[in-house]
Design a protein around this motif. Structure first.
Motif, PDB file in Angstrom:
ATOM      1  N   ALA A 233     -14.305   5.473  14.260  1.00  0.00           N
ATOM      2  CA  ALA A 233     -14.524   4.086  14.665  1.00  0.00           C
ATOM      3  C   ALA A 233     -14.882   3.291  13.414  1.00  0.00           C
ATOM      4  CB  ALA A 233     -15.631   3.978  15.706  1.00  0.00           C
ATOM      5  N   LYS A 270     -12.881   0.417  19.874  1.00  0.00           N
ATOM      6  CA  LYS A 270     -13.566   1.202  20.905  1.00  0.00           C
ATOM      7  C   LYS A 270     -14.857   0.508  21.315  1.00  0.00           C
ATOM      8  CE  LYS A 270     -11.903   5.604  18.978  1.00  0.00           C
ATOM      9  NZ  LYS A 270     -12.285   6.902  18.357  1.00  0.00           N
ATOM     10  N   GLU A 286     -16.614   6.726  25.006  1.00  0.00           N
ATOM     11  CA  GLU A 286     -15.903   5.632  24.369  1.00  0.00           C
ATOM     12  C   GLU A 286     -14.880   5.054  25.336  1.00  0.00           C
ATOM     13  OE1 GLU A 286     -12.193   7.474  21.962  1.00  0.00           O
ATOM     14  OE2 GLU A 286     -14.139   7.916  21.049  1.00  0.00           O
ATOM     15  N   SER A 288     -11.414   3.136  24.782  1.00  0.00           N
ATOM     16  CA  SER A 288     -10.466   2.798  23.732  1.00  0.00           C
ATOM     17  C   SER A 288      -9.547   1.660  24.169  1.00  0.00           C
ATOM     18  CB  SER A 288      -9.622   4.019  23.367  1.00  0.00           C
ATOM     19  OG  SER A 288      -8.580   3.664  22.464  1.00  0.00           O
ATOM     20  N   ASN A 290      -6.625   1.451  23.408  1.00  0.00           N
ATOM     21  CA  ASN A 290      -5.316   2.035  23.666  1.00  0.00           C
ATOM     22  C   ASN A 290      -5.049   2.238  25.153  1.00  0.00           C
ATOM     23  OD1 ASN A 290      -4.654   2.062  20.993  1.00  0.00           O
ATOM     24  ND2 ASN A 290      -5.102   4.240  20.673  1.00  0.00           N
TER      25      ASN A 290
END
Length: 412
Positions: A233, A270, A286, A288, A290
């Motif tokens: 991160a 994140k 976390e 993310s 994504n």
């Protein structure tokens, strides 16, 4: 460009009551009634005095519908990036002339806004501060030492000392403690620590390590309790008035967004957590970017009752003028989302798209959560509110003939 006088930084002041010195009577000390602001609703506008300059207005009643401020007498500021409130005072980065520092303002019975104190932080283009109580505050001043966090009295607007984090040095060419995150919870101070390289061509620090770091300082013992890190991160924060951390007032958990590298988005952005009562990152926890929109980041962060409110872009983007991803950070691309902190699922809120001209975060008041949004697509500049119980959203107000909204607060 806006360079953070930002943040927004970001102080995130907790709701609190401002007490005054108790009066003395024959039967002992008596606490006087709490003074209430006669004009508690604060609106900051921008784009009305140059691109970033504007006004601060204090209104007696909650604004609603189309709000035209052009006939009112506002307090002019050269850089209008929103602010924070504590008790009956307004705090914002930079003074009216946009000189670096922390400005304290108050309102009178007629709604006039006046500056009542200023702590200068020369040679600090990106300041940061936090007001904890009437007489307890902290700020970051690069000119006084990047690894030294300054303490101040918010009522008197005077520096009172410093907390030295220099023992945590790792020999990086650029090191800073509290530049982007200053949080207080459980009588402990949580500050971000940066280790890396800072150049004039980059907004961000290029990290020397593949982790983010947070130092913990015990306010009772006045000792550094330790430092906690989270791997893969980078970059807790970007500007100090662009809030990327939040303490959930209901659960007590501290959430932190690491926005990564704005050019490459690698590692991905994140959201991390330090749970209530803990002083270390929640290992393995976390959220993310994504999972929602790769090559993007979490833009702003507010936590309330196990829900995280943040903006996620509709398309891949880059802060650096479009960069390799085409879309610019200030385009009409940002949607407010609600993420469940446990299931990590997100839903887009029915709030107009935003283009990130205002850096102030969402906030909770009167049982509602208030969100700022500006866009060119449909000419909206105003505030929406969310009922966190029913999940319903509706417009609170929008500006008319008054520039763009840069901040919205409520005084106690």
């Amino acid at each position: 460009m806006f360079r953070q006088t930002k943040k927004a930084v970001l102080l995130t002041a907790t709701a609190a009551t401002l007490f005054f010195q108790a009066c003395k009577k024959d039967n002992g000390p008596v606490t006087p009634p709490v003074e209430q602001a006669s004009h508690p609703w604060i609106i900051y506008t921008g784009g009305t005095v140059g691109n970033w300059g504007g006004y601060i207005y204090a209104l007696k009643d909650m604004p609603s519908g189309a709000v035209d401020l052009s006939s009112l007498s506002g307090h002019q500021v050269k850089n209008s990036f929103g602010g924070n409130t504590f008790g009956t005072a307004i705090f914002k980065l930079n003074n009216d002339a946009a000189e670096s520092g922390i400005n304290r303002l108050v309102t009178d019975k007629d709604g006039n806004v006046t500056s009542t104190g200023f702590i200068a932080t020369p040679n600090t283009p990106e300041g940061n501060y936090l007001v904890v109580s009437q007489n307890q505050g902290y700020y970051w001043d690069l000119g006084a030492g990047g690894m030294k966090l300054q303490t101040f009295d918010p009522a008197a607007m005077q520096r009172t000392g410093e907390i030295d984090f220099s023992s945590l040095t790792r020999g990086s060419s650029y090191e800073a403690a509290g530049q982007y995150m200053i949080a207080v919870r459980d009588n402990k101070l949580f500050v971000d620590i940066q280790y890396g390289v800072k150049t004039s061509t980059d907004w961000q620090v290029k990290p020397d390590f593949d982790s983010v770091f947070v130092a913990v300082y015990d306010l009772s013992t006045r000792q550094i309790e330790g430092i906690t890190s989270y791997p893969k991160a980078a970059n807790i924060g970007l500007f100090s008035s662009h809030p990327l951390w939040s303490i959930d007032a209901v659960t007590g958990d501290l959430y932190i967004a690491a926005v990564s590298n704005f050019k490459t988005q690698d590692p991905p952005a994140k959201i991390l957590r330090i749970k209530k009562g803990m002083t270390r990152f929640d290992a393995g926890y976390e959220i993310s970017i994504n999972a929602f929109r790769p090559k993007s980041d979490f833009n702003q962060l507010f936590a309330h009752n196990g829900k995280l409110y943040t903006k996620i872009s509709r398309v891949t983007m880059s802060y650096y003028e479009g960069g390799e991803h085409g879309e610019k950070y200030r385009d009409d691309i940002w949607d407010w989302n609600e993420i469940d902190a446990t299931s990590k699922t997100a839903k887009k809120l029915d709030i107009p798209v935003d283009n990130f001209y205002a850096y102030q975060n969402a906030f909770f008041a009167n049982g509602k959560i208030y969100f700022i949004s500006n866009n060119k697509a449909d000419g909206f500049s105003g505030v929406y509110e969310l009922d966190p119980v029913s999940g319903a959203t509706k417009e609170t107000f929008h500006l008319k003939n008054s520039g763009r909204i840069m901040g919205f607060n409520k005084l106690d």
